[in-house]
Scaffold this motif. Structure first.
Motif, PDB file in Angstrom:
ATOM      1  N   ALA A 135       0.876  -1.173   0.000  1.00  0.00           N
ATOM      2  CA  ALA A 135       0.000   0.000   0.000  1.00  0.00           C
ATOM      3  C   ALA A 135       0.908   1.216   0.000  1.00  0.00           C
ATOM      4  O   ALA A 135       2.114   1.087   0.239  1.00  0.00           O
ATOM      5  N   PRO A 136       0.379   2.419  -0.315  1.00  0.00           N
ATOM      6  CA  PRO A 136       1.252   3.589  -0.402  1.00  0.00           C
ATOM      7  C   PRO A 136       2.164   3.807   0.806  1.00  0.00           C
ATOM      8  O   PRO A 136       3.299   4.234   0.648  1.00  0.00           O
ATOM      9  N   GLU A 137       1.702   3.478   2.016  1.00  0.00           N
ATOM     10  CA  GLU A 137       2.514   3.719   3.213  1.00  0.00           C
ATOM     11  C   GLU A 137       2.707   2.453   4.039  1.00  0.00           C
ATOM     12  O   GLU A 137       3.055   2.536   5.218  1.00  0.00           O
ATOM     13  N   ILE A 138       2.505   1.291   3.430  1.00  0.00           N
ATOM     14  CA  ILE A 138       2.602   0.022   4.158  1.00  0.00           C
ATOM     15  C   ILE A 138       3.492  -0.939   3.379  1.00  0.00           C
ATOM     16  O   ILE A 138       3.370  -1.075   2.167  1.00  0.00           O
ATOM     17  N   ALA A 139       4.392  -1.599   4.097  1.00  0.00           N
ATOM     18  CA  ALA A 139       5.248  -2.631   3.506  1.00  0.00           C
ATOM     19  C   ALA A 139       5.312  -3.802   4.472  1.00  0.00           C
ATOM     20  O   ALA A 139       5.164  -3.638   5.687  1.00  0.00           O
ATOM     21  N   ARG A 140       5.531  -4.982   3.926  1.00  0.00           N
ATOM     22  CA  ARG A 140       5.635  -6.168   4.771  1.00  0.00           C
ATOM     23  C   ARG A 140       6.960  -6.871   4.512  1.00  0.00           C
ATOM     24  O   ARG A 140       7.587  -6.697   3.464  1.00  0.00           O
ATOM     25  N   PHE A 141       7.364  -7.685   5.457  1.00  0.00           N
ATOM     26  CA  PHE A 141       8.611  -8.416   5.345  1.00  0.00           C
ATOM     27  C   PHE A 141       8.433  -9.613   4.423  1.00  0.00           C
ATOM     28  O   PHE A 141       7.525 -10.425   4.600  1.00  0.00           O
ATOM     29  N   ARG A 142       9.316  -9.709   3.433  1.00  0.00           N
ATOM     30  CA  ARG A 142       9.375 -10.905   2.595  1.00  0.00           C
ATOM     31  C   ARG A 142      10.429 -11.864   3.137  1.00  0.00           C
ATOM     32  O   ARG A 142      10.241 -13.079   3.102  1.00  0.00           O
ATOM     33  N   LEU A 143      11.550 -11.313   3.593  1.00  0.00           N
ATOM     34  CA  LEU A 143      12.640 -12.090   4.183  1.00  0.00           C
ATOM     35  C   LEU A 143      13.225 -11.276   5.327  1.00  0.00           C
ATOM     36  O   LEU A 143      13.171 -10.046   5.310  1.00  0.00           O
ATOM     37  N   ALA A 144      13.794 -11.954   6.305  1.00  0.00           N
ATOM     38  CA  ALA A 144      14.419 -11.243   7.428  1.00  0.00           C
ATOM     39  C   ALA A 144      15.509 -12.116   8.026  1.00  0.00           C
ATOM     40  O   ALA A 144      15.359 -13.344   8.126  1.00  0.00           O
ATOM     41  N   ILE A 159      18.934   1.127   7.356  1.00  0.00           N
ATOM     42  CA  ILE A 159      19.039   1.713   6.023  1.00  0.00           C
ATOM     43  C   ILE A 159      18.063   0.976   5.110  1.00  0.00           C
ATOM     44  O   ILE A 159      17.888  -0.237   5.221  1.00  0.00           O
ATOM     45  N   LEU A 160      17.383   1.731   4.250  1.00  0.00           N
ATOM     46  CA  LEU A 160      16.419   1.189   3.290  1.00  0.00           C
ATOM     47  C   LEU A 160      16.877   1.572   1.888  1.00  0.00           C
ATOM     48  O   LEU A 160      17.056   2.761   1.593  1.00  0.00           O
ATOM     49  N   ASN A 192       2.768   6.608  12.095  1.00  0.00           N
ATOM     50  CA  ASN A 192       2.508   7.645  11.095  1.00  0.00           C
ATOM     51  C   ASN A 192       3.808   8.076  10.421  1.00  0.00           C
ATOM     52  O   ASN A 192       3.874   8.257   9.204  1.00  0.00           O
ATOM     53  N   SER A 193       4.842   8.262  11.235  1.00  0.00           N
ATOM     54  CA  SER A 193       6.149   8.627  10.670  1.00  0.00           C
ATOM     55  C   SER A 193       6.688   7.515   9.793  1.00  0.00           C
ATOM     56  O   SER A 193       7.296   7.763   8.747  1.00  0.00           O
ATOM     57  N   LEU A 194       6.471   6.262  10.195  1.00  0.00           N
ATOM     58  CA  LEU A 194       6.936   5.136   9.393  1.00  0.00           C
ATOM     59  C   LEU A 194       6.229   5.110   8.045  1.00  0.00           C
ATOM     60  O   LEU A 194       6.844   4.821   7.016  1.00  0.00           O
ATOM     61  N   GLY A 195       4.937   5.423   8.027  1.00  0.00           N
ATOM     62  CA  GLY A 195       4.210   5.479   6.762  1.00  0.00           C
ATOM     63  C   GLY A 195       4.796   6.507   5.818  1.00  0.00           C
ATOM     64  O   GLY A 195       4.936   6.260   4.608  1.00  0.00           O
ATOM     65  N   GLU A 196       5.174   7.662   6.343  1.00  0.00           N
ATOM     66  CA  GLU A 196       5.816   8.691   5.516  1.00  0.00           C
ATOM     67  C   GLU A 196       7.169   8.215   5.025  1.00  0.00           C
ATOM     68  O   GLU A 196       7.571   8.480   3.885  1.00  0.00           O
ATOM     69  N   VAL A 197       7.895   7.499   5.879  1.00  0.00           N
ATOM     70  CA  VAL A 197       9.190   6.943   5.478  1.00  0.00           C
ATOM     71  C   VAL A 197       9.026   5.991   4.303  1.00  0.00           C
ATOM     72  O   VAL A 197       9.772   6.052   3.315  1.00  0.00           O
ATOM     73  N   MET A 198       8.037   5.110   4.377  1.00  0.00           N
ATOM     74  CA  MET A 198       7.808   4.154   3.295  1.00  0.00           C
ATOM     75  C   MET A 198       7.424   4.864   1.998  1.00  0.00           C
ATOM     76  O   MET A 198       7.913   4.531   0.919  1.00  0.00           O
ATOM     77  N   ARG A 199       6.551   5.835   2.112  1.00  0.00           N
ATOM     78  CA  ARG A 199       6.112   6.554   0.917  1.00  0.00           C
ATOM     79  C   ARG A 199       7.281   7.232   0.222  1.00  0.00           C
ATOM     80  O   ARG A 199       7.439   7.146  -0.999  1.00  0.00           O
ATOM     81  N   ARG A 200       8.135   7.889   0.992  1.00  0.00           N
ATOM     82  CA  ARG A 200       9.242   8.628   0.381  1.00  0.00           C
ATOM     83  C   ARG A 200      10.334   7.698  -0.137  1.00  0.00           C
ATOM     84  O   ARG A 200      10.996   8.004  -1.134  1.00  0.00           O
ATOM     85  N   THR A 201      10.531   6.575   0.533  1.00  0.00           N
ATOM     86  CA  THR A 201      11.545   5.623   0.069  1.00  0.00           C
ATOM     87  C   THR A 201      11.173   5.064  -1.298  1.00  0.00           C
ATOM     88  O   THR A 201      12.009   5.007  -2.208  1.00  0.00           O
ATOM     89  N   PHE A 202       9.915   4.682  -1.470  1.00  0.00           N
ATOM     90  CA  PHE A 202       9.490   4.067  -2.729  1.00  0.00           C
ATOM     91  C   PHE A 202       9.168   5.096  -3.802  1.00  0.00           C
ATOM     92  O   PHE A 202       9.487   4.895  -4.977  1.00  0.00           O
ATOM     93  N   ASP A 203       8.506   6.191  -3.435  1.00  0.00           N
ATOM     94  CA  ASP A 203       8.072   7.169  -4.433  1.00  0.00           C
ATOM     95  C   ASP A 203       9.181   8.114  -4.839  1.00  0.00           C
ATOM     96  O   ASP A 203       9.148   8.659  -5.941  1.00  0.00           O
ATOM     97  N   GLY A 204      10.149   8.363  -3.941  1.00  0.00           N
ATOM     98  CA  GLY A 204      11.218   9.323  -4.239  1.00  0.00           C
ATOM     99  C   GLY A 204      11.896   9.073  -5.580  1.00  0.00           C
ATOM    100  O   GLY A 204      11.860   9.914  -6.456  1.00  0.00           O
ATOM    101  N   PRO A 205      12.474   7.890  -5.793  1.00  0.00           N
ATOM    102  CA  PRO A 205      12.849   7.003  -4.698  1.00  0.00           C
ATOM    103  C   PRO A 205      14.029   7.578  -3.932  1.00  0.00           C
ATOM    104  O   PRO A 205      14.771   8.408  -4.453  1.00  0.00           O
TER     105      PRO A 205
END
Length: 228
Positions: free
Chosen positions: A73-82, A145-146, A109-122
């Motif tokens: 989702a725009p501000e949500i990510a899940r773990f595929r591997l860890a 680091i992402l 909320n801050s994490l959602g913004e982090v995800m959005r900017r990491t992927f959309d920036g990128p």
């Protein structure tokens, strides 16, 4: 608080390849810097690497700290591997779990913004974390680091991450607050645009002749006389 910085991503020399197998745990490069060096070497002249380019052998010394996220989702990510370090902090297998499960409600909320900017920036994103304050537990810090990646479809919906904490032996599960976030927007991206389809003219003799469109003549309805 989200802190923005824009730094041009360093381009790897064309005649040099970063081999992380040469690094050792006591090397001056931290796991975060090693991961970024590996990711930068895969950029192939400025593009975003594909998820399929990530080879565990290239991250041999980082595997316990590394993870792969998938954007759902725009501000949500899940773990595929860890790696094992993150599993120990969570106290369970995190594969399939949302990344927000490792963060306090106040930080999501801050994490959602982090995800959005990491992927959309990128953007390359670095986070400073602090473990949640709980009675009987000592707090500790962690760094993340992402590094954005492309999926097989070419969209930027994956990322390579590394999380390193200074927790000696934390009581699990651990949740974190974000104390600092820095986004380094990736400049000089090379986008691979699909080639336009070529139009070919039909050879003479194979094309049907064009005929003018003629509206068919409307016929008058007929009445039938039925004798009883």
């Amino acid at each position: 608080m989200i802190v923005d910085t824009e730094i041009k991503a360093a381009q790897p020399p064309a005649d040099k390849i970063v081999e992380l197998g040469k690094f050792r745990p006591n090397h001056s490069l931290s796991p975060l810097r090693q991961a970024e060096a590996y990711w930068t070497a895969l950029r192939n002249g400025g593009g975003i690497p594909y998820r399929t380019q990530i080879d565990p052998r290239g991250l041999e010394n980082l595997l316990e700290y590394a993870f792969i996220l998938e954007r759902i989702a725009p501000e949500i990510a899940r773990f595929r591997l860890a790696g094992q370090h993150l599993i120990q902090l969570a106290g369970m297998e995190v594969r399939g779990m949302p990344a927000s499960a490792l963060f306090t409600p106040a930080a999501r909320n801050s994490l959602g913004e982090v995800m959005r900017r990491t992927f959309d920036g990128p953007s390359v994103t670095e986070l400073s974390l602090c473990s949640e304050a709980r009675r009987g537990r000592s707090q500790f810090d962690a760094n993340v680091i992402l590094l954005p990646l492309k999926s097989d479809l070419g969209d930027i919906s994956r990322c390579l991450g590394v999380l390193v904490s200074n927790a000696p032996a934390p009581t699990v599960p651990c949740r974190f607050d974000i104390t600092h976030a820095a986004h380094r927007e990736i400049s000089g991206l090379r986008y691979d645009t699909p080639e336009a389809p070529k139009t070919t003219s039909k050879a003479p003799g194979f094309a049907d002749p064009q005929r003018p469109l003629v509206r068919p003549e409307r016929k008058r309805p007929y009445l039938w006389l039925v004798k009883s």
